[in-house]
Design a protein around this motif. Structure first.
Motif, PDB file in Angstrom:
ATOM      1  N   ASP A  29       1.027  -1.548  -0.121  1.00 39.62           N
ATOM      2  CA  ASP A  29      -0.308  -0.145   0.255  1.00 39.62           C
ATOM      3  C   ASP A  29       0.946   1.306   0.027  1.00 39.62           C
ATOM      4  OD1 ASP A  29      -2.378  -1.315  -0.199  1.00 39.62           O
ATOM      5  OD2 ASP A  29      -2.506  -0.987   2.269  1.00 39.62           O
ATOM      6  N   ASP A  30       1.733   1.294   0.877  1.00 37.08           N
ATOM      7  CA  ASP A  30       2.942   1.818   0.946  1.00 37.08           C
ATOM      8  C   ASP A  30       3.573   2.421  -0.811  1.00 37.08           C
ATOM      9  OD1 ASP A  30       2.146   2.978   3.524  1.00 37.08           O
ATOM     10  OD2 ASP A  30       3.320   1.332   4.347  1.00 37.08           O
ATOM     11  N   ALA A  31       3.212   2.025  -1.152  1.00 33.41           N
ATOM     12  CA  ALA A  31       4.697   1.805  -2.514  1.00 33.41           C
ATOM     13  C   ALA A  31       3.758   2.143  -3.790  1.00 33.41           C
ATOM     14  CB  ALA A  31       4.771   0.528  -2.940  1.00 33.41           C
ATOM     15  N   PRO A  32       4.680   3.614  -4.086  1.00 29.03           N
ATOM     16  CA  PRO A  32       4.363   4.563  -5.370  1.00 29.03           C
ATOM     17  C   PRO A  32       3.483   4.127  -5.880  1.00 29.03           C
ATOM     18  CG  PRO A  32       5.860   5.675  -4.110  1.00 29.03           C
ATOM     19  CD  PRO A  32       5.626   4.515  -3.760  1.00 29.03           C
ATOM     20  N   ALA A  33       4.700   2.874  -6.829  1.00 25.39           N
ATOM     21  CA  ALA A  33       4.439   1.973  -7.819  1.00 25.39           C
ATOM     22  C   ALA A  33       3.156   1.353  -7.754  1.00 25.39           C
ATOM     23  CB  ALA A  33       5.803   2.103  -8.255  1.00 25.39           C
ATOM     24  N   LEU A  34       2.087   0.876  -7.033  1.00 19.17           N
ATOM     25  CA  LEU A  34       1.876  -0.034  -7.217  1.00 19.17           C
ATOM     26  C   LEU A  34       0.553   0.603  -6.499  1.00 19.17           C
ATOM     27  CD1 LEU A  34       3.968  -2.937  -5.981  1.00 19.17           C
ATOM     28  CD2 LEU A  34       3.265  -2.853  -7.780  1.00 19.17           C
ATOM     29  N   SER A  35       0.411   1.504  -5.654  1.00 16.76           N
ATOM     30  CA  SER A  35      -1.344   2.068  -5.110  1.00 16.76           C
ATOM     31  C   SER A  35      -1.337   3.339  -6.498  1.00 16.76           C
ATOM     32  CB  SER A  35      -0.638   2.237  -3.940  1.00 16.76           C
ATOM     33  OG  SER A  35       0.058   3.780  -3.788  1.00 16.76           O
ATOM     34  N   ALA A  36      -1.778   2.861  -7.072  1.00 23.52           N
ATOM     35  CA  ALA A  36      -2.936   4.051  -7.790  1.00 23.52           C
ATOM     36  C   ALA A  36      -3.544   5.311  -7.145  1.00 23.52           C
ATOM     37  CB  ALA A  36      -2.925   3.287  -9.048  1.00 23.52           C
ATOM     38  N   THR A 237       4.716  25.888  -1.419  1.00 27.32           N
ATOM     39  CA  THR A 237       4.691  25.748  -2.564  1.00 27.32           C
ATOM     40  C   THR A 237       5.879  24.802  -3.294  1.00 27.32           C
ATOM     41  OG1 THR A 237       3.782  27.702  -3.390  1.00 27.32           O
ATOM     42  CG2 THR A 237       4.569  26.518  -5.277  1.00 27.32           C
ATOM     43  N   TYR A 238       5.372  23.787  -3.973  1.00 28.44           N
ATOM     44  CA  TYR A 238       6.438  22.564  -4.025  1.00 28.44           C
ATOM     45  C   TYR A 238       7.115  22.612  -5.214  1.00 28.44           C
ATOM     46  CZ  TYR A 238       5.704  20.814   0.881  1.00 28.44           C
ATOM     47  OH  TYR A 238       5.133  20.556   2.244  1.00 28.44           O
ATOM     48  N   LEU A 239       8.357  22.691  -5.305  1.00 27.96           N
ATOM     49  CA  LEU A 239       9.104  22.496  -6.980  1.00 27.96           C
ATOM     50  C   LEU A 239      10.218  21.306  -6.301  1.00 27.96           C
ATOM     51  CD1 LEU A 239       9.593  22.816  -9.602  1.00 27.96           C
ATOM     52  CD2 LEU A 239      11.956  23.329  -8.532  1.00 27.96           C
ATOM     53  N   PHE A 240       9.790  20.037  -6.658  1.00 28.71           N
ATOM     54  CA  PHE A 240       9.879  18.578  -6.394  1.00 28.71           C
ATOM     55  C   PHE A 240      10.972  17.866  -7.887  1.00 28.71           C
ATOM     56  CE2 PHE A 240       9.150  14.480  -5.747  1.00 28.71           C
ATOM     57  CZ  PHE A 240       9.220  14.232  -4.112  1.00 28.71           C
ATOM     58  N   ILE A 241      12.043  17.654  -7.547  1.00 31.33           N
ATOM     59  CA  ILE A 241      12.715  17.204  -8.281  1.00 31.33           C
ATOM     60  C   ILE A 241      13.251  15.736  -8.226  1.00 31.33           C
ATOM     61  CG2 ILE A 241      15.117  17.015  -9.497  1.00 31.33           C
ATOM     62  CD1 ILE A 241      13.501  20.437  -9.033  1.00 31.33           C
ATOM     63  N   SER A 242      12.532  14.908  -9.234  1.00 28.16           N
ATOM     64  CA  SER A 242      12.525  13.187  -8.851  1.00 28.16           C
ATOM     65  C   SER A 242      12.806  12.662 -10.252  1.00 28.16           C
ATOM     66  CB  SER A 242      11.460  13.107  -8.201  1.00 28.16           C
ATOM     67  OG  SER A 242      11.518  11.311  -8.353  1.00 28.16           O
ATOM     68  N   HIS A 243      13.886  11.406 -10.307  1.00 28.61           N
ATOM     69  CA  HIS A 243      13.698  10.530 -11.819  1.00 28.61           C
ATOM     70  C   HIS A 243      12.600   9.652 -11.425  1.00 28.61           C
ATOM     71  CE1 HIS A 243      15.548   8.153  -8.171  1.00 28.61           C
ATOM     72  NE2 HIS A 243      15.467   7.627  -9.021  1.00 28.61           N
ATOM     73  N   ASP A 244      11.948   9.467 -10.473  1.00 27.52           N
ATOM     74  CA  ASP A 244      10.594   8.377  -9.814  1.00 27.52           C
ATOM     75  C   ASP A 244       9.961   9.263 -10.123  1.00 27.52           C
ATOM     76  OD1 ASP A 244       8.803   6.029  -8.655  1.00 27.52           O
ATOM     77  OD2 ASP A 244      10.921   5.867  -6.953  1.00 27.52           O
ATOM     78  N   LEU A 245       8.970   8.590 -11.616  1.00 27.94           N
ATOM     79  CA  LEU A 245       7.903   8.991 -11.663  1.00 27.94           C
ATOM     80  C   LEU A 245       6.028   8.251 -11.100  1.00 27.94           C
ATOM     81  CD1 LEU A 245       9.261   9.394 -13.870  1.00 27.94           C
ATOM     82  CD2 LEU A 245       7.362   9.351 -15.844  1.00 27.94           C
ATOM     83  N   ALA A 246       6.806   7.388 -10.417  1.00 31.79           N
ATOM     84  CA  ALA A 246       5.677   7.447  -9.529  1.00 31.79           C
ATOM     85  C   ALA A 246       5.793   7.917  -8.298  1.00 31.79           C
ATOM     86  CB  ALA A 246       5.970   5.828  -9.007  1.00 31.79           C
ATOM     87  N   VAL A 247       6.265   7.850  -7.376  1.00 32.65           N
ATOM     88  CA  VAL A 247       6.322   9.257  -6.191  1.00 32.65           C
ATOM     89  C   VAL A 247       5.679  10.287  -7.088  1.00 32.65           C
ATOM     90  CG1 VAL A 247       7.724  10.815  -5.041  1.00 32.65           C
ATOM     91  CG2 VAL A 247       8.294   8.311  -4.972  1.00 32.65           C
ATOM     92  N   VAL A 248       6.344  10.814  -8.141  1.00 26.41           N
ATOM     93  CA  VAL A 248       5.563  12.903  -8.612  1.00 26.41           C
ATOM     94  C   VAL A 248       4.190  11.850  -8.493  1.00 26.41           C
ATOM     95  CG1 VAL A 248       5.913  13.259 -11.457  1.00 26.41           C
ATOM     96  CG2 VAL A 248       8.466  13.033  -9.916  1.00 26.41           C
ATOM     97  N   ARG A 249       4.142  10.871  -9.941  1.00 28.97           N
ATOM     98  CA  ARG A 249       2.456  10.311 -10.002  1.00 28.97           C
ATOM     99  C   ARG A 249       1.679  10.969  -8.778  1.00 28.97           C
ATOM    100  NH1 ARG A 249      -1.968   7.930  -9.144  1.00 28.97           N
ATOM    101  NH2 ARG A 249      -3.484   7.215 -10.751  1.00 28.97           N
ATOM    102  N   GLN A 250       2.162  10.213  -7.187  1.00 26.48           N
ATOM    103  CA  GLN A 250       1.176  10.921  -6.137  1.00 26.48           C
ATOM    104  C   GLN A 250       1.822  12.141  -5.796  1.00 26.48           C
ATOM    105  OE1 GLN A 250       2.226   7.681  -3.400  1.00 26.48           O
ATOM    106  NE2 GLN A 250       1.949   8.733  -1.368  1.00 26.48           N
ATOM    107  N   ILE A 251       2.453  12.797  -5.655  1.00 20.54           N
ATOM    108  CA  ILE A 251       2.666  13.895  -4.725  1.00 20.54           C
ATOM    109  C   ILE A 251       2.572  15.256  -5.965  1.00 20.54           C
ATOM    110  CG2 ILE A 251       4.949  14.637  -5.405  1.00 20.54           C
ATOM    111  CD1 ILE A 251       3.259  15.367  -1.943  1.00 20.54           C
TER     112      ILE A 251
END
Length: 293
Positions: A29-36, A237-251
């Protein structure tokens, strides 16, 4: 595994489809890549960050290297904008210019309606009230993390002559356990301290560069939940830098995709994830599990 013991075993497909143990279910449930989770929809309002035609060149031998090439985007107040791309795409260099850690070769950055100013030495910038701050995990050898956490709990920024009040909820950013020596802090606790330090001077914008990349999925989920709560309570306001698109989708509410220093695609997170227009974006999305899309 949990506490040194194997709590569940089986084929990957069986455990992902029907975990039996509560701990396994929580990990999934906590894994962004597995919880849509539902997409975060951006609201309307004035921009807190305006970047126009940003260029950054570095001298490499006799020829300049253009790390950022004409980047432009806006971030609405109280929302999260993500910059994504592979290593070397220019996202961190762009973030450094937004945070005033680097001077653009050309182009402009405006924060909270004010034009950007030249970079300051870190030792001086850390004590000045600024509209933008960077939150990055504190190294384990830092000795001032307890002071930073205590400052936030007391709602008093470093160097301030007297107490200042912060909106409710900010004091909880540091969390419990941050009075321990730095070497005893977990990765999640160090990240909480980094957020606390950034919030201590009451910024309007936080730059979060790979803020959860080194954390396990449960702690990662806690930090992402904390960031969402602080955003609601403080209007950050956040500027969020990431290579993890699963996290990006969530935040994130909106996203810009960078490749070789250029922004190749930008839009709401729902638009970019559901209907990518650029081949590079499609390649990035193809590398994450189907369930996040």
């Amino acid at each position: 595994m949990r506490d040194g013991r194997v709590v569940e075993r089986g084929t990957t497909a069986a455990i992902l489809a029907a975990p039996r143990e509560h701990y396994t279910k929580r990990l999934l449930d906590d894994a962004p890549a597995l919880s849509a989770r539902p997409f975060r929809e951006p609201g309307q309002g004035r921009p807190a960050i305006v970047v126009r035609d940003l260029v950054k060149e570095f001298r490499v031998g006799r020829r300049p290297f253009r790390a950022v090439d004409g980047a432009s985007f806006e971030v609405t107040r109280g929302t999260t904008h993500a910059l994504v791309g592979e290593s070397g795409s220019g996202k961190t260099t762009t973030a450094r210019m937004v945070a005033r850690f680097a001077t653009p070769t050309s182009g402009t950055v405006s924060i909270a309606g004010a034009p950007g100013r030249p970079p300051l030495p870190p030792s001086r910038a850390a004590r000045l009230p600024e509209p933008v701050r960077v939150a990055r995990p504190s190294p384990v050898h830092r000795r001032d993390h307890r002071g930073a956490a205590a400052q936030l709990r007391a709602r008093r920024p470093p160097g301030a002559p007297g107490p200042r009040r912060r909106p409710a909820g900010a004091g909880g950013a540091a969390g419990r356990g941050t009075r321990a020596p730095a070497r005893e802090l977990s990765g999640g606790q160090r990240q909480r301290v980094a957020i606390a330090r950034a919030l201590a001077v009451e910024p309007e914008v936080l730059v979060l560069d790979e803020a959860v990349s080194a954390l396990d999925v449960t702690v990662q989920a806690q930090i992402l939940d904390l960031l969402e709560r602080l955003q609601r309570e403080l209007g950050l306001t956040y500027l969020f830098i990431s290579h993890d698109l699963a996290v990006v989708r969530q935040i994130s509410h909106t996203v810009s995709v960078m490749s070789k220093g250029r922004i190749v695609e930008t839009g709401t997170t729902r638009q970019v994830f559901s209907d990518p227009r650029h081949d590079y974006t499609r390649e990035l999305l193809a590398a994450i599990p189907e369930r996040v899309r």
